[in-house]
Each structure stands twice: as C-alpha cells, then as structure tokens.
Design a protein around this motif. Structure first.
Motif, PDB file in Angstrom:
ATOM      1  N   GLY A  17       6.669  10.272  -5.384  1.00  0.00           N
ATOM      2  CA  GLY A  17       6.301  10.099  -6.780  1.00  0.00           C
ATOM      3  C   GLY A  17       7.349   9.366  -7.604  1.00  0.00           C
ATOM      4  O   GLY A  17       8.512   9.273  -7.205  1.00  0.00           O
ATOM      5  N   ASN A  18       6.931   8.886  -8.778  1.00  0.00           N
ATOM      6  CA  ASN A  18       7.864   8.110  -9.599  1.00  0.00           C
ATOM      7  C   ASN A  18       8.453   8.906 -10.757  1.00  0.00           C
ATOM      8  O   ASN A  18       9.119   8.345 -11.626  1.00  0.00           O
ATOM      9  CB  ASN A  18       7.181   6.848 -10.136  1.00  0.00           C
ATOM     10  N   TYR A  79       0.734   3.315  -1.216  1.00  0.00           N
ATOM     11  CA  TYR A  79      -0.233   3.605  -2.276  1.00  0.00           C
ATOM     12  C   TYR A  79       0.099   4.938  -2.954  1.00  0.00           C
ATOM     13  O   TYR A  79      -0.792   5.717  -3.278  1.00  0.00           O
ATOM     14  CB  TYR A  79      -1.651   3.617  -1.690  1.00  0.00           C
ATOM     15  N   TRP A  80       1.380   5.174  -3.172  1.00  0.00           N
ATOM     16  CA  TRP A  80       1.830   6.450  -3.733  1.00  0.00           C
ATOM     17  C   TRP A  80       1.197   6.733  -5.095  1.00  0.00           C
ATOM     18  O   TRP A  80       1.018   7.893  -5.478  1.00  0.00           O
ATOM     19  CB  TRP A  80       3.356   6.467  -3.845  1.00  0.00           C
ATOM     20  N   GLU A  81       0.839   5.681  -5.819  1.00  0.00           N
ATOM     21  CA  GLU A  81       0.223   5.886  -7.134  1.00  0.00           C
ATOM     22  C   GLU A  81      -1.142   6.562  -7.035  1.00  0.00           C
ATOM     23  O   GLU A  81      -1.653   7.076  -8.035  1.00  0.00           O
ATOM     24  CB  GLU A  81       0.085   4.547  -7.862  1.00  0.00           C
ATOM     25  N   ASN A  82      -1.728   6.581  -5.846  1.00  0.00           N
ATOM     26  CA  ASN A  82      -3.046   7.196  -5.675  1.00  0.00           C
ATOM     27  C   ASN A  82      -2.999   8.721  -5.773  1.00  0.00           C
ATOM     28  O   ASN A  82      -4.038   9.348  -5.964  1.00  0.00           O
ATOM     29  CB  ASN A  82      -3.660   6.793  -4.326  1.00  0.00           C
ATOM     30  N   SER A  86      -2.516  11.459  -0.831  1.00  0.00           N
ATOM     31  CA  SER A  86      -2.302  10.241  -0.045  1.00  0.00           C
ATOM     32  C   SER A  86      -0.952  10.286   0.667  1.00  0.00           C
ATOM     33  O   SER A  86      -0.836   9.860   1.818  1.00  0.00           O
ATOM     34  CB  SER A  86      -2.411   8.998  -0.924  1.00  0.00           C
ATOM     35  N   SER A  87       0.065  10.825   0.004  1.00  0.00           N
ATOM     36  CA  SER A  87       1.387  10.951   0.640  1.00  0.00           C
ATOM     37  C   SER A  87       1.369  11.995   1.743  1.00  0.00           C
ATOM     38  O   SER A  87       1.958  11.808   2.817  1.00  0.00           O
ATOM     39  CB  SER A  87       2.437  11.307  -0.407  1.00  0.00           C
ATOM     40  N   MET A  88       0.695  13.101   1.484  1.00  0.00           N
ATOM     41  CA  MET A  88       0.580  14.154   2.491  1.00  0.00           C
ATOM     42  C   MET A  88      -0.103  13.622   3.749  1.00  0.00           C
ATOM     43  O   MET A  88       0.315  13.900   4.884  1.00  0.00           O
ATOM     44  CB  MET A  88      -0.205  15.325   1.904  1.00  0.00           C
ATOM     45  N   GLN A  89      -1.119  12.822   3.561  1.00  0.00           N
ATOM     46  CA  GLN A  89      -1.854  12.275   4.695  1.00  0.00           C
ATOM     47  C   GLN A  89      -1.030  11.255   5.466  1.00  0.00           C
ATOM     48  O   GLN A  89      -1.077  11.219   6.699  1.00  0.00           O
ATOM     49  CB  GLN A  89      -3.175  11.683   4.186  1.00  0.00           C
ATOM     50  N   VAL A  90      -0.237  10.454   4.757  1.00  0.00           N
ATOM     51  CA  VAL A  90       0.672   9.524   5.431  1.00  0.00           C
ATOM     52  C   VAL A  90       1.653  10.301   6.316  1.00  0.00           C
ATOM     53  O   VAL A  90       1.898   9.941   7.468  1.00  0.00           O
ATOM     54  CB  VAL A  90       1.445   8.674   4.394  1.00  0.00           C
ATOM     55  N   GLU A 163      -6.140  15.064  -5.033  1.00  0.00           N
ATOM     56  CA  GLU A 163      -6.142  16.489  -4.710  1.00  0.00           C
ATOM     57  C   GLU A 163      -4.862  16.861  -3.965  1.00  0.00           C
ATOM     58  O   GLU A 163      -4.107  16.000  -3.522  1.00  0.00           O
ATOM     59  CB  GLU A 163      -7.379  16.836  -3.873  1.00  0.00           C
ATOM     60  N   GLY A 164      -4.622  18.163  -3.825  1.00  0.00           N
ATOM     61  CA  GLY A 164      -3.444  18.629  -3.113  1.00  0.00           C
ATOM     62  C   GLY A 164      -3.812  19.691  -2.095  1.00  0.00           C
ATOM     63  O   GLY A 164      -4.981  20.096  -1.979  1.00  0.00           O
TER      64      GLY A 164
END
Length: 202
Positions: A17-18, A79-82, A86-90, A163-164
């Motif tokens: 995240g930013n 695509y962290w902004e998504n 998305s990060s968890m899946q990466v 979602e998380g």
C-alpha cells in the motif's frame, strides 16, 4: 510408528500500500529501534513457517533501500492500487510456485505487536484442531494475522480486489479456530495512530 509430517506453512506479508492517509511509507516507520516492515519480516523468519513472501507495490524503491530481504521471497503487485486482496493473491500465487503448501498465514506489515510466538500458536492450534482457518480476535472482530489451509486457497483467490481475508473468515466462521490477540487492533493508518504507538514504546 510413523511420525505425522509437519504441515508446510507459508507466510504472506502485505506491504504494497501507499499509506495515503499517513503521507509517508508506513512500512519504514520505526518502533522499538526497527522499522515496521523489517520487524514483520523478522517475525516471519523467526517463526516455524517454512517460507516467507513479502508483497511490495507503492514506494518500492524507497522500501527496498532500507530492508533486509535475505532468506525471504519478494513479489511485486503491479496493480497494488486495486486493493488488499490483489496483493494477497500475488503472494499466495508466489508461495504456490515455491512449494506445495498445506497452509498460508496472511500478515500485515503494520501490526507491530505480532510476534513469532503468536504465529507458532496459530500453527499449533491448527494442527490440534479440525479447523481450516485460524483467526485472531481483537475487540469485536476476527482478522489477521490469519491462517488458511489449502482448503480455502481458492476462496482467497476468488476475492475481489477490494475485499480482504476477513470476508473468508466470516463466511466460514464455523470452520474457524480463534486466538485472542487484543494488541491486533493496533495498526498504523494515520500520524495519530503512530503517535499513540510510540507512546507505548517498550
């Protein structure tokens, strides 16, 4: 008699995240002499987990210059902004490339009171229960750090970007073991959060 084989465990540390509400990279905020992300990495490495993957995205170059990534894997979410899912899946996909995992633990980089004892307690609780999710309870919520066996990998991979992991925890709450971790409610989203944290310095 044959020994029961220890489940293969991976950890995904979300750090892409930013820190928009904070204005600076929360990953690099210091607490007790170490930045938050390095602390999370050390916790993962000190635990009994077999593999650790960190997912980076925003402010990646700044973060890389100040972190020791030895003995762990790094993935980048372009695509962290998504959103967090998305990060968890990466991270989960990266772990599945590395090894045939039995379970994964999702961690955030900004829960400074998570330690290796907690991570190992989650692994131990899963091994002594029939639950396929182990979640932490703080306040009136269940959340991360959270462990998911491979039974729920597809459910994590099907989450929409915003979602998380909490969505899977609550949807399958009857398959969830719980560890009380009141300090899990402490995370860093704003400067005020950080001020409160450093006032608790040990």
């Amino acid at each position: 008699m044959n020994k029961v084989q220890k489940p293969s465990t991976g950890i995904v540390i979300l750090a892409a995240g930013n820190s928009s509400r904070l204005g600076i990279a929360k990953q690099l905020l210091e607490f007790n002499g170490i930045n938050l992300l390095q602390n999370a990495i050390n916790v993962g490495k000190e635990s009994s987990a077999d593999h650790v993957v960190i997912v980076l995205g925003a402010k990646m170059d700044e973060i890389k210059s100040q972190i020791d990534f030895s003995s762990i894997y790094v993935s980048v979410n372009e695509y962290w902004e998504n959103g967090m899912a998305s990060s968890m899946q990466v991270g989960l996909k990266k772990l599945n490339e590395i090894a045939k995992l039995d379970q994964v633990i999702i961690m955030l980089c900004d829960q400074p009171f998570v330690n290796s004892k907690l991570i190992d307690s989650m692994i131990n609780l899963q091994s002594h229960s029939e639950k396929n999710i182990i979640a932490c309870k703080y306040g009136d919520t269940l959340g991360v750090p959270a462990l998911f066996t491979k039974k729920h990998f597809d459910n994590l991979l099907k989450l929409s970007s915003t979602e998380g992991a909490k969505k899977v925890i609550y949807k399958y709450q009857d398959d969830c073991g719980i560890i009380n971790f009141e300090q899990g409610s402490i995370d860093i989203d704003t400067i005020e959060d950080y001020r409160k944290l450093i006032s608790k310095k040990t």
